[in-house]
Enzyme design. Structure first.
Site, PDB file in Angstrom:
ATOM      1  N   CYS A  86       0.877  -1.184   0.000  1.00  0.00           N
ATOM      2  CA  CYS A  86       0.000   0.000   0.000  1.00  0.00           C
ATOM      3  C   CYS A  86       0.909   1.228   0.000  1.00  0.00           C
ATOM      4  O   CYS A  86       1.961   1.221  -0.640  1.00  0.00           O
ATOM      5  CB  CYS A  86      -0.948  -0.040   1.198  1.00  0.00           C
TER       6      CYS A  86
HETATM    7  O1  THJ Z   1      -1.040   2.956   3.075  1.00  0.00           O
HETATM    8  S1  THJ Z   1      -1.158   2.982   4.535  1.00  0.00           S
HETATM    9  O2  THJ Z   1      -2.352   2.264   4.974  1.00  0.00           O
HETATM   10  O3  THJ Z   1       0.030   2.494   5.205  1.00  0.00           O
HETATM   11  S2  THJ Z   1      -1.361   4.855   5.010  1.00  0.00           S
END
Ligand code: THJ
Length: 127
Positions: A86
């Site tokens: 992510c």
């Molecule tokens: O992408 S995140 O959930 O680490 S902010």
């Protein structure tokens, strides 16, 4: 006892495998899954990544062509190596934990997400 988002991520991290961006770059044969939102994915993503946002991951991963069992669509290929990431690793930790609980046997998360990947000087695909 209530838990914060940070607590949930810490708990997930204790159950999953995280690998450094350099190790991820060298990994072969994995389905690379970006669990960020589509708008984030479009700003730039790891080369070869597919986008299945965290919010729909559990509902869509088994049917995704990169994971589905073509011979029998009712059976996902749970042994398919999955590498999730992510932005900085939080959502991917939760995603990896959920995937493992769904029976996926080879799941790893990129520590620090695309931010760490970029800081390591690794390539990002922009479109
Ligand atoms: O992408 S995140 O959930 O680490 S902010």
């Amino acid at each position: 006892m209530t838990l914060s988002a940070s607590d949930l991520v810490q708990e997930a991290r204790s159950r999953i495998r995280e690998i450094a961006p350099q190790q991820a770059a060298a990994a072969e044969g994995c389905v690379l899954v970006d669990v960020r939102e589509p708008a984030e994915f479009q700003t730039g993503h790891l080369p070869g990544a597919i986008n299945i946002p965290r919010g729909v991951l559990e509902f869509e991963v088994e049917a995704h062509p990169a994971v589905a069992n073509v011979a029998d669509p009712a059976l996902a290929r749970k042994d398919r190596p999955l590498l999730v990431y992510c932005r900085t690793g939080g959502r991917a930790a939760l995603a990896a934990d959920a995937l493992q609980r769904m029976g996926f046997s080879d799941v790893r998360s990129i520590a620090g997400g695309i931010v760490a990947w970029t800081e390591a000087g690794l390539p990002v695909h922009n479109r």
